[in-house]
Design an enzyme around this catalytic site. Structure first.
Site, mmCIF file in Angstrom:
data_model
loop_
_atom_site.group_PDB
_atom_site.id
_atom_site.type_symbol
_atom_site.label_atom_id
_atom_site.label_comp_id
_atom_site.label_asym_id
_atom_site.label_seq_id
_atom_site.Cartn_x
_atom_site.Cartn_y
_atom_site.Cartn_z
ATOM 1 N N GLU A 129 26.387 -10.810 -5.345
ATOM 2 C CA GLU A 129 26.068 -9.257 -5.000
ATOM 3 C C GLU A 129 27.350 -9.053 -4.270
ATOM 4 O O GLU A 129 27.889 -7.713 -4.376
ATOM 5 C CB GLU A 129 25.146 -9.293 -4.061
ATOM 6 C CG GLU A 129 24.793 -8.083 -3.107
ATOM 7 C CD GLU A 129 23.697 -8.273 -1.836
ATOM 8 O OE1 GLU A 129 22.984 -7.324 -1.396
ATOM 9 O OE2 GLU A 129 23.662 -9.423 -1.521
ATOM 10 N N HIS A 130 28.101 -9.396 -3.405
ATOM 11 C CA HIS A 130 29.274 -9.070 -2.650
ATOM 12 C C HIS A 130 30.387 -10.158 -3.056
ATOM 13 O O HIS A 130 30.149 -11.381 -3.167
ATOM 14 C CB HIS A 130 29.323 -9.090 -1.035
ATOM 15 C CG HIS A 130 27.938 -8.220 -0.816
ATOM 16 N ND1 HIS A 130 26.750 -8.992 -0.207
ATOM 17 C CD2 HIS A 130 27.617 -6.982 -0.398
ATOM 18 C CE1 HIS A 130 25.876 -7.984 0.166
ATOM 19 N NE2 HIS A 130 26.516 -7.009 0.006
ATOM 20 N N GLN A 180 0.827 -1.227 -0.094
ATOM 21 C CA GLN A 180 0.159 -0.075 0.007
ATOM 22 C C GLN A 180 0.862 1.208 -0.118
ATOM 23 O O GLN A 180 0.391 2.144 -0.682
ATOM 24 C CB GLN A 180 -0.955 0.037 1.244
ATOM 25 C CG GLN A 180 -0.341 -0.077 2.637
ATOM 26 C CD GLN A 180 -0.118 -1.496 3.078
ATOM 27 O OE1 GLN A 180 0.001 -2.509 2.179
ATOM 28 N NE2 GLN A 180 -0.066 -1.676 4.294
ATOM 29 N N ASN A 203 9.795 -6.636 2.097
ATOM 30 C CA ASN A 203 9.462 -8.101 1.887
ATOM 31 C C ASN A 203 8.968 -8.294 0.406
ATOM 32 O O ASN A 203 8.986 -7.642 -0.430
ATOM 33 C CB ASN A 203 8.547 -8.234 3.094
ATOM 34 C CG ASN A 203 7.131 -7.519 2.674
ATOM 35 O OD1 ASN A 203 6.769 -7.168 1.804
ATOM 36 N ND2 ASN A 203 6.445 -7.304 3.866
ATOM 37 N N ASP A 211 28.732 -2.439 4.311
ATOM 38 C CA ASP A 211 27.097 -2.323 4.706
ATOM 39 C C ASP A 211 27.005 -1.146 5.489
ATOM 40 O O ASP A 211 25.845 -0.740 5.362
ATOM 41 C CB ASP A 211 26.925 -3.513 5.884
ATOM 42 C CG ASP A 211 26.515 -4.737 4.783
ATOM 43 O OD1 ASP A 211 26.201 -4.685 3.889
ATOM 44 O OD2 ASP A 211 26.427 -5.754 5.653
#
Length: 430
Positions: A326-327, A190, A213, A360
């Site tokens: 990704e890493h 939403q 999520n 990170d």
């Protein structure tokens, strides 16, 4: 955890299975997300209030969904001084790196006397989605908001769910550091719908960025085209390339730093040293005995973790490029030499003292990176996600006479008469 060896028979088949094993969750959220987006588009703020009451157990009138400046200041003031200092350090480094990315405009006159250029302009408005509740990540606020600010985006609207009305002080403090003043206590699909389509309360934005999520990811997928998005993020992943000179405990901790994110996260060790592979596996087992998030990390390591023994660093590089992680951590004596062989990785962390956790939080480059092998064709979040190119062409009569005839010929060949005439009529004057 899977053990693979490139010298073993059947390695190719086993490696193909490893590549295909993750992300096969069959649970589809497409239809419920489609219904939520349609409802928000139709009923606007009324739908937002209903979903906030239903999912966050928070009943408020629409005008109270926006977090006031007083609430932001009050919550941010609760953050301990040492954590504020840490946020400021991270923000400074992130801002400095992204400022260095900003491109320059282009302006030149070519050999035909045509002036050509390219201008970079920022987006007008960007929506930031930030996960809420106990799993809130203030670092994600910094990584998403600061590049937009550096790029010159004037309006940043942030949505963060507040289950049971609980706000996260660290998230609001990070937003305050980034100059984000427009914040709504809304989450889920939403929130994505509200930022994409607009409501009476929330004006629409041009691009939506930030993690969430499965419902948030699917909502971003469905609104793409109406607005821009950063990416559809999958579970986190790391590949560590390490030789036998490393402390196996450090390698284990780096692997588990990804595994503790999510049961679907993937951590892979690649090494030329079979004995070190065994020591690292044992170190992972020992660390899992005491790790607070051991249930999540154990499930991730068991289902998706892998140790791959290779015959050479060249072979290791081939495997990394196939994984397109990704890493990528390169824990070798000559990390730059190895990194030069890598074509596909979201971010590379070089040296024995540069774990992925640096990136990170305080490294400077963005931690929003391509997952699920999309580093084959995608890049991490940057200022380029918040600016766009406009090309310019300026021609006088002399310049048009030099290049116009070729344009007329091509237009006629394509059967586009008005195109040809728009050029030829000008050429025939005088």
């Amino acid at each position: 955890m899977k053990r693979l060896d490139t010298s073993a028979a059947g390695f190719s088949e086993d490696f193909a299975t490893l590549l295909a094993a993750r992300g096969s969750d069959e649970r589809s959220v497409a239809e419920p997300v489609r219904a939520i987006l349609a409802d928000v588009r139709s009923r606007g703020d009324e739908a937002l209030c209903d979903y906030t009451a239903r999912f966050d157990r928070l009943t408020l009138p629409a005008e109270k969904l926006r977090i006031s400046a007083e609430e932001i200041a009050s919550e941010a003031a609760r953050v301990p001084a040492d954590l504020m200092d840490a946020l400021r350090t991270a923000a400074r480094r992130i801002e400095t790196f992204h400022a260095a990315q900003m491109p320059k405009d282009l302006d030149f006159t070519d050999e035909d006397g045509i002036r050509l250029g390219m201008r970079w302009t920022p987006l007008d408005a960007v929506g930031l989605y930030v996960p809420g509740g106990k799993a809130a990540y203030p670092s994600s606020v910094l990584m998403n908001a600061l590049p937009a600010r550096v790029a010159g985006v004037k309006r940043l609207a942030m949505c963060v769910p507040s289950p049971d009305g609980v706000l996260n002080p660290l998230v609001l403090a990070a937003a305050q550091l980034c100059g984000v003043e427009e914040i709504y206590r809304i989450g889920g699909a939403q929130a994505v719908g509200a930022m994409a389509f607009g409501t009476d309360l929330i004006a629409p934005v041009d691009r939506i960025v930030g993690p969430g999520n499965a419902y948030v990811a699917e909502a971003k997928r469905q609104v793409f085209g109406h607005v821009g998005i950063d990416s559809i993020a999958g579970p986190s992943e790391v590949v560590v390339v390490a030789d036998g000179q490393n402390d196996p405990r450090l390698v284990a901790l780096d692997l588990l730093a990804q595994a503790e994110h999510d049961e679907q996260a993937q951590a892979i060790l690649i090494t030329t040293d079979a004995a070190f592979a065994e020591r690292a596996a044992e170190a992972v087992r020992k660390e899992l005995e005491t790790l607070p998030r051991t249930a999540i990390a154990s499930k991730s390591w068991e289902d998706h973790g892998a140790i791959i023994v290779v015959r050479s660093l060249e072979e290791a590089a081939e495997i990394v490029n196939a994984l397109a992680p990704e890493h990528l951590e390169v824990m070798l004596d000559a990390p730059r030499d190895f990194s030069a062989m890598i074509r596909h990785a979201g971010a590379i962390f070089m040296g024995r003292y540069c774990p992925e956790a640096v990136g990170d939080y305080v490294g400077g480059p963005n931690h929003v990176l391509p997952t699920s092998r999309t580093a084959r064709f995608a890049s991490g979040l940057s200022v380029f996600d918040f600016i766009k190119r406009t090309t310019t062409i300026e021609a006088d009569e002399a310049g048009l006479r030099r290049i116009g005839p070729a344009g007329v010929a091509l237009a006629k060949a394509e059967g586009l008469d008005a195109h040809a005439l728009s050029l030829s009529v000008r050429l025939e004057k005088n």
